[in-house]
Design an enzyme around this catalytic site. Structure first.
Site, PDB file in Angstrom:
ATOM      1  N   ASP A  13      -1.840   3.764   0.950  1.00 51.51           N
ATOM      2  CA  ASP A  13      -0.486   3.455   1.740  1.00 51.51           C
ATOM      3  C   ASP A  13      -0.542   4.814   2.524  1.00 51.51           C
ATOM      4  OD1 ASP A  13       0.238   1.374   0.028  1.00 51.51           O
ATOM      5  OD2 ASP A  13       0.359   2.868  -1.504  1.00 51.51           O
ATOM      6  N   GLY A  68      -2.958   0.818   8.837  1.00 50.73           N
ATOM      7  CA  GLY A  68      -2.860  -0.279   9.435  1.00 50.73           C
ATOM      8  C   GLY A  68      -2.534   0.173  11.055  1.00 50.73           C
ATOM      9  N   ASN A 121      -4.897  -7.294  -2.306  1.00 45.19           N
ATOM     10  CA  ASN A 121      -3.982  -6.202  -3.160  1.00 45.19           C
ATOM     11  C   ASN A 121      -3.473  -5.016  -2.427  1.00 45.19           C
ATOM     12  OD1 ASN A 121      -6.786  -5.361  -3.008  1.00 45.19           O
ATOM     13  ND2 ASN A 121      -6.731  -4.239  -4.853  1.00 45.19           N
ATOM     14  N   HIS A 147      -1.186  -3.884   4.749  1.00 47.45           N
ATOM     15  CA  HIS A 147      -1.289  -3.192   6.088  1.00 47.45           C
ATOM     16  C   HIS A 147      -0.267  -3.630   6.816  1.00 47.45           C
ATOM     17  CE1 HIS A 147      -5.563  -1.985   5.166  1.00 47.45           C
ATOM     18  NE2 HIS A 147      -5.625  -3.334   4.600  1.00 47.45           N
ATOM     19  N   THR A 194      -2.048  -4.972  -9.394  1.00 43.33           N
ATOM     20  CA  THR A 194      -1.073  -5.747  -8.491  1.00 43.33           C
ATOM     21  C   THR A 194      -0.961  -7.068  -9.115  1.00 43.33           C
ATOM     22  OG1 THR A 194      -2.930  -6.414  -7.003  1.00 43.33           O
ATOM     23  CG2 THR A 194      -1.510  -4.736  -6.376  1.00 43.33           C
ATOM     24  N   GLN A 220      -6.737   0.479   0.352  1.00 44.03           N
ATOM     25  CA  GLN A 220      -6.379   1.495  -0.564  1.00 44.03           C
ATOM     26  C   GLN A 220      -6.793   2.776  -0.110  1.00 44.03           C
ATOM     27  OE1 GLN A 220      -8.836  -1.311  -2.221  1.00 44.03           O
ATOM     28  NE2 GLN A 220      -6.945  -2.673  -2.442  1.00 44.03           N
ATOM     29  N   ARG A 276       6.919  -2.268  -5.143  1.00 47.00           N
ATOM     30  CA  ARG A 276       7.196  -1.356  -6.004  1.00 47.00           C
ATOM     31  C   ARG A 276       7.499   0.068  -5.291  1.00 47.00           C
ATOM     32  NH1 ARG A 276       2.385  -1.435 -10.151  1.00 47.00           N
ATOM     33  NH2 ARG A 276       0.891  -1.755  -8.166  1.00 47.00           N
ATOM     34  N   LEU A 303       4.409  12.598   9.540  1.00 43.44           N
ATOM     35  CA  LEU A 303       4.491  14.107   9.698  1.00 43.44           C
ATOM     36  C   LEU A 303       6.215  14.121   9.796  1.00 43.44           C
ATOM     37  CD1 LEU A 303       3.824  17.156  10.189  1.00 43.44           C
ATOM     38  CD2 LEU A 303       3.907  16.465  12.692  1.00 43.44           C
ATOM     39  N   SER A 344       0.088  11.151  13.742  1.00 41.56           N
ATOM     40  CA  SER A 344       1.133   9.921  13.767  1.00 41.56           C
ATOM     41  C   SER A 344       2.475  10.499  13.650  1.00 41.56           C
ATOM     42  CB  SER A 344       0.925   8.917  12.796  1.00 41.56           C
ATOM     43  OG  SER A 344       2.101   8.028  12.759  1.00 41.56           O
TER      44      SER A 344
END
Length: 431
Positions: free
Chosen positions: A14, A18, A39, A42, A130, A225, A304, A333, A414
């Site tokens: 996470d 993506g 599982n 993205h 998952t 992942q 979740r 950030l 980013s």
């Protein structure tokens, strides 16, 4: 001369891979997935429109890019067809651009049944999967009883193999887990129906990758992942069932490691984790709640809520080492905007106060206590910044300190979910 770049997560997933894969895809001819399954989620935001992909590489939204799913990916035919149809409903051409390795292990309904039955039996000791059959499918692969995508090219062979493996798994489901058996004919009929749709996309992915390399084209390898979920190097047993690290690129695609030019580690400016498992810097306080709410920390696959905490430089440095990372992309950030103080975990100690390194098991992780370094936060917004000069000095100092601690430069930063909200200091395909 083309470049071959790997994009990986340095934490527990996470991290925002993506968006960065989508950004880098503008330079490439091919994007390949090499591990994991559906599982992973993205999430891309392009011109304000949100798209969530689970199996198909993020490059599918670009014209002229071939997307590949390598042999290291466990493939659910049902999930893949559903994802293809969702993209097609939004005007995205998929089938002519997507190529599938015949060596992909298949995820079939009995894998999902096993996954759910196991988690139920574990109770409070559950891993937090998952529930999509990923682990059981990889187990079948390693035990050499698994069905592969290429088996669907021969219906009689597929039917015979399915009967044998389903007898084995139904015994476990009914006799050990006390669950219902999975119906052979239903699985067979559905698999053959979906297989007919996938057949035109099956291709020699290994040969295609090497042909592109020999032609001097850019290739991007998209990890799923994060490194701390790696089956060998992660927080075992609270890990996924594949190699999420750079070594998995070669084994999961057939592309030799010496052909890789750059490994980019996607790194969130703080830390998150979904589900069970060790998390030394977890914040169960107002700051943690702030990070979760401002960062919209909900899993793209499961929905979740993610656990949140301060940046763990010890864990990320471990990821840098095991992946031989070239540079990192710092994401989210802007979520730290407004905090008067930010903390970084710069070391671990045990309950006796002794300095320790990365533990090798869950018991070792349970004894970890973080050693923090505090830095001034910033009140000015970093959202949408496109140059370092637009960032508050405190944010720049924070970035520089992270670089020192983990040992690689922040080549990309980013500052928002859209691809244009990015500071590119060194482009992996241009530097």
């Amino acid at each position: 001369m083309g470049k071959n770049v790997v994009v990986l997560g340095t934490q527990w997933g996470d991290e925002g891979k993506g968006k960065i894969v989508d950004l880098l895809t503008e330079k490439v001819s091919q994007v390949a997935r090499f591990q994991g399954g559906h599982n992973a989620g993205h999430t891309l935001v392009i011109e304000g429109k949100k798209t969530v992909l689970h199996l198909i590489p993020s490059g599918i939204l670009h014209d002229g890019v071939t997307c590949m799913i390598g042999n290291g990916v466990v493939l659910s035919p049902e999930a893949l067809i559903k994802e293809i149809e969702e993209l097609e409903a939004n005007g995205v051409e998929v089938r002519s651009k997507l190529k599938l390795s015949p060596a992909c292990p298949l995820i079939l309904p009995y894998h999902v049944a096993l996954d759910l039955a196991r988690e139920s039996k574990r109770g409070d000791a559950k891993i937090g999967t998952t529930g999509r059959g990923i682990g059981p499918a990889y187990e079948d692969k390693v035990s050499r009883r698994g069905l592969r995508l290429g088996d669907l090219l021969n219906e009689q062979r597929f039917a015979a193999k399915l009967a044998e493996v389903l007898e084995y798994h139904n015994f476990a489901l009914t006799q050990y887990y006390g669950a219902e058996p999975v119906d052979y004919q239903e699985v067979l009929n559905k698999a053959l129906e979906l297989g007919a749709q996938l057949r035109p996309m099956i291709a020699d992915v290994v040969d295609m990758l090497h042909t592109s390399r020999e032609n001097g084209e850019h290739i991007l390898f998209e990890g799923a992942q994060g490194s701390l979920l790696d089956i060998d190097h992660g927080t075992y047993p609270f890990v996924t069932s594949s190699n999420t690290t750079a070594g998995g690129t070669a084994t999961g695609s057939g592309f030799g490691p010496l052909y890789l030019d750059y490994v980019l580690g996607i790194t969130k400016a703080y830390t998150t984790r979904v589900g069970s498992g060790p998390f030394p810097t977890e914040l169960e306080c107002d700051v943690g709640k702030h990070l979760g709410e401002k960062g919209h920390e909900f899993g793209a696959t499961t929905g979740r809520q993610r656990r949140t905490g301060w940046f763990d430089a010890v864990a990320v440095r471990h990821a840098v080492r095991i992946n031989s990372m070239t540079g990192m992309c710092l994401t989210k950030l802007d979520v730290l905007d407004g905090l008067s103080e930010v903390k970084i975990c710069v070391g671990y100690k045990d309950s006796n106060g002794a300095v320790i390194g990365i533990p090798c098991d869950a018991e070792g992780w349970a004894d970890v206590q973080p050693v923090y370094e505090s830095m001034p936060g910033w009140t000015a917004s970093t959202v949408g910044a496109k140059t370092m000069e637009e960032l508050p000095v405190e944010a720049v100092n924070y970035i520089r300190r992270l670089e020192e601690l983990v040992g690689i430069p922040a080549d990309i930063i980013s500052t928002g979910p859209d691809r244009v909200e990015t500071i590119v200091l060194r482009h992996p395909f241009e530097g």
